[in-house]
Each structure stands twice: as C-alpha cells, then as structure tokens.
Design a protein around this motif. Sequence first.
Motif, PDB file in Angstrom:
ATOM      1  N   ALA A 101       0.830  -1.207   0.000  1.00 61.16           N
ATOM      2  CA  ALA A 101       0.000   0.000   0.000  1.00 61.16           C
ATOM      3  C   ALA A 101       0.860   1.252   0.000  1.00 61.16           C
ATOM      4  O   ALA A 101       0.579   2.216  -0.714  1.00 61.16           O
ATOM      5  CB  ALA A 101      -0.934  -0.011   1.203  1.00 61.16           C
ATOM      6  N   THR A 102       1.914   1.246   0.774  1.00 57.54           N
ATOM      7  CA  THR A 102       2.835   2.384   0.827  1.00 57.54           C
ATOM      8  C   THR A 102       3.493   2.603  -0.521  1.00 57.54           C
ATOM      9  O   THR A 102       3.607   3.731  -1.002  1.00 57.54           O
ATOM     10  CB  THR A 102       3.915   2.152   1.910  1.00 57.54           C
ATOM     11  OG1 THR A 102       3.275   1.960   3.160  1.00 57.54           O
ATOM     12  CG2 THR A 102       4.877   3.305   1.977  1.00 57.54           C
ATOM     13  N   LEU A 103       3.898   1.532  -1.150  1.00 52.38           N
ATOM     14  CA  LEU A 103       4.551   1.614  -2.455  1.00 52.38           C
ATOM     15  C   LEU A 103       3.605   2.135  -3.533  1.00 52.38           C
ATOM     16  O   LEU A 103       3.982   2.961  -4.373  1.00 52.38           O
ATOM     17  CB  LEU A 103       5.101   0.248  -2.844  1.00 52.38           C
ATOM     18  CG  LEU A 103       6.067   0.174  -4.003  1.00 52.38           C
ATOM     19  CD1 LEU A 103       7.290   1.026  -3.735  1.00 52.38           C
ATOM     20  CD2 LEU A 103       6.488  -1.260  -4.224  1.00 52.38           C
ATOM     21  N   ASP A 104       2.370   1.703  -3.497  1.00 52.63           N
ATOM     22  CA  ASP A 104       1.395   2.133  -4.496  1.00 52.63           C
ATOM     23  C   ASP A 104       1.075   3.623  -4.399  1.00 52.63           C
ATOM     24  O   ASP A 104       0.678   4.253  -5.376  1.00 52.63           O
ATOM     25  CB  ASP A 104       0.114   1.306  -4.413  1.00 52.63           C
ATOM     26  CG  ASP A 104       0.323  -0.089  -4.985  1.00 52.63           C
ATOM     27  OD1 ASP A 104       1.243  -0.266  -5.794  1.00 52.63           O
ATOM     28  OD2 ASP A 104      -0.440  -0.989  -4.611  1.00 52.63           O
ATOM     29  N   LYS A 105       1.259   4.207  -3.214  1.00 49.48           N
ATOM     30  CA  LYS A 105       1.027   5.641  -3.045  1.00 49.48           C
ATOM     31  C   LYS A 105       1.998   6.470  -3.889  1.00 49.48           C
ATOM     32  O   LYS A 105       1.676   7.588  -4.276  1.00 49.48           O
ATOM     33  CB  LYS A 105       1.132   6.040  -1.580  1.00 49.48           C
ATOM     34  CG  LYS A 105      -0.009   5.532  -0.733  1.00 49.48           C
ATOM     35  CD  LYS A 105       0.177   5.906   0.722  1.00 49.48           C
ATOM     36  CE  LYS A 105      -0.915   5.299   1.566  1.00 49.48           C
ATOM     37  NZ  LYS A 105      -0.694   5.570   2.997  1.00 49.48           N
ATOM     38  N   VAL A 106       3.160   5.917  -4.181  1.00 45.13           N
ATOM     39  CA  VAL A 106       4.157   6.614  -4.995  1.00 45.13           C
ATOM     40  C   VAL A 106       3.595   6.908  -6.381  1.00 45.13           C
ATOM     41  O   VAL A 106       3.660   8.034  -6.866  1.00 45.13           O
ATOM     42  CB  VAL A 106       5.456   5.775  -5.125  1.00 45.13           C
ATOM     43  CG1 VAL A 106       6.417   6.402  -6.104  1.00 45.13           C
ATOM     44  CG2 VAL A 106       6.092   5.602  -3.770  1.00 45.13           C
ATOM     45  N   LEU A 107       2.993   5.899  -7.005  1.00 40.08           N
ATOM     46  CA  LEU A 107       2.427   6.095  -8.345  1.00 40.08           C
ATOM     47  C   LEU A 107       1.203   6.999  -8.305  1.00 40.08           C
ATOM     48  O   LEU A 107       0.985   7.779  -9.229  1.00 40.08           O
ATOM     49  CB  LEU A 107       2.063   4.747  -8.984  1.00 40.08           C
ATOM     50  CG  LEU A 107       3.239   3.914  -9.455  1.00 40.08           C
ATOM     51  CD1 LEU A 107       2.730   2.639 -10.116  1.00 40.08           C
ATOM     52  CD2 LEU A 107       4.120   4.679 -10.418  1.00 40.08           C
ATOM     53  N   ALA A 108       0.447   6.921  -7.243  1.00 38.02           N
ATOM     54  CA  ALA A 108      -0.737   7.770  -7.127  1.00 38.02           C
ATOM     55  C   ALA A 108      -0.318   9.251  -7.121  1.00 38.02           C
ATOM     56  O   ALA A 108      -0.996  10.099  -7.726  1.00 38.02           O
ATOM     57  CB  ALA A 108      -1.517   7.435  -5.860  1.00 38.02           C
ATOM     58  N   LYS A 109       0.792   9.550  -6.509  1.00 36.39           N
ATOM     59  CA  LYS A 109       1.284  10.925  -6.468  1.00 36.39           C
ATOM     60  C   LYS A 109       1.785  11.378  -7.836  1.00 36.39           C
ATOM     61  O   LYS A 109       1.738  12.551  -8.155  1.00 36.39           O
ATOM     62  CB  LYS A 109       2.407  11.067  -5.448  1.00 36.39           C
ATOM     63  CG  LYS A 109       1.927  10.986  -4.025  1.00 36.39           C
ATOM     64  CD  LYS A 109       3.070  11.103  -3.052  1.00 36.39           C
ATOM     65  CE  LYS A 109       2.585  10.962  -1.625  1.00 36.39           C
ATOM     66  NZ  LYS A 109       3.703  11.041  -0.664  1.00 36.39           N
ATOM     67  N   LEU A 110       2.264  10.449  -8.644  1.00 38.08           N
ATOM     68  CA  LEU A 110       2.778  10.786  -9.962  1.00 38.08           C
ATOM     69  C   LEU A 110       1.676  10.903 -11.003  1.00 38.08           C
ATOM     70  O   LEU A 110       1.893  11.467 -12.072  1.00 38.08           O
ATOM     71  CB  LEU A 110       3.799   9.736 -10.429  1.00 38.08           C
ATOM     72  CG  LEU A 110       5.096   9.674  -9.646  1.00 38.08           C
ATOM     73  CD1 LEU A 110       5.931   8.494 -10.109  1.00 38.08           C
ATOM     74  CD2 LEU A 110       5.884  10.962  -9.774  1.00 38.08           C
ATOM     75  N   SER A 111       0.513  10.365 -10.705  1.00 38.24           N
ATOM     76  CA  SER A 111      -0.598  10.371 -11.676  1.00 38.24           C
ATOM     77  C   SER A 111      -1.293  11.708 -11.735  1.00 38.24           C
ATOM     78  O   SER A 111      -1.365  12.478 -10.876  1.00 38.24           O
ATOM     79  CB  SER A 111      -1.623   9.305 -11.311  1.00 38.24           C
ATOM     80  OG  SER A 111      -1.004   8.035 -11.352  1.00 38.24           O
TER      81      SER A 111
END
Length: 111
Positions: A101-111
């Motif tokens: 979940a923490t890792l997936d937040k990285v892509l969410a910020k880039l989207s």
Amino acid sequence: MNNALTRMSAGKKEWKLMEARAAELPADYRTVYSKMKTYMWRFTAGDGMDIVAILRDVLDLFETEAAAGRPVIEVTGTDLAAFCDARLPEQHDAYQEKLQATLDKVLAKLS
C-alpha cells in the motif's frame, strides 16, 4: 574467506555503478526506482545479491523504456507493489500488504 571478500568487493562496485546509472534516469523513473529498492530490500535473503540482480534487471528495463519516451507508469502499471512482487522470489511476510500500500502511493502521487 578470501572468496567472500572478493564477492563483497565486486558487489560494492556493481552497486555503485548501478546507483550512478539510476541517477541518470528521468525524475519519475528515479522516484519509482528508489521506492522499489526500499521495498525490495525488505525481502532480501542472505548477502542481498538476489535483490541486486533483480534491481539490475529493473534498471536495464527502466533505461530502455525511458529512452523510448515511455512514462514509468506505463512500464510498471498502476500496481507498483505487484510489479515488484512479480520479480521477487516467493516470500511470506506479515508486513507485505502494508508495504504494498505504501509503495502504491508513490504512483498515485505521480498520476
């Protein structure tokens, strides 16, 4: 003993070369690669060379795709944890879901 020292020395040299290559990636690729390293090191076995080999392959892929002009999210997909997990050896960890979940937040910020 000498063999282990030789392997460690070679591993350090390879790691430094990989880090220099990663520093040349576009910003979005650098961000994702950095977060992937943090995530993947959690699952290393032994001397860590298993993760170094995986990260070397990812770095090769990222360099190729960045040179082709593809955004990192097109390379990894929207589930970065799944992208990482597919490359990791079979593992079982109580913190896996939280780390994903923490890792997936990285892509969410880039989207």
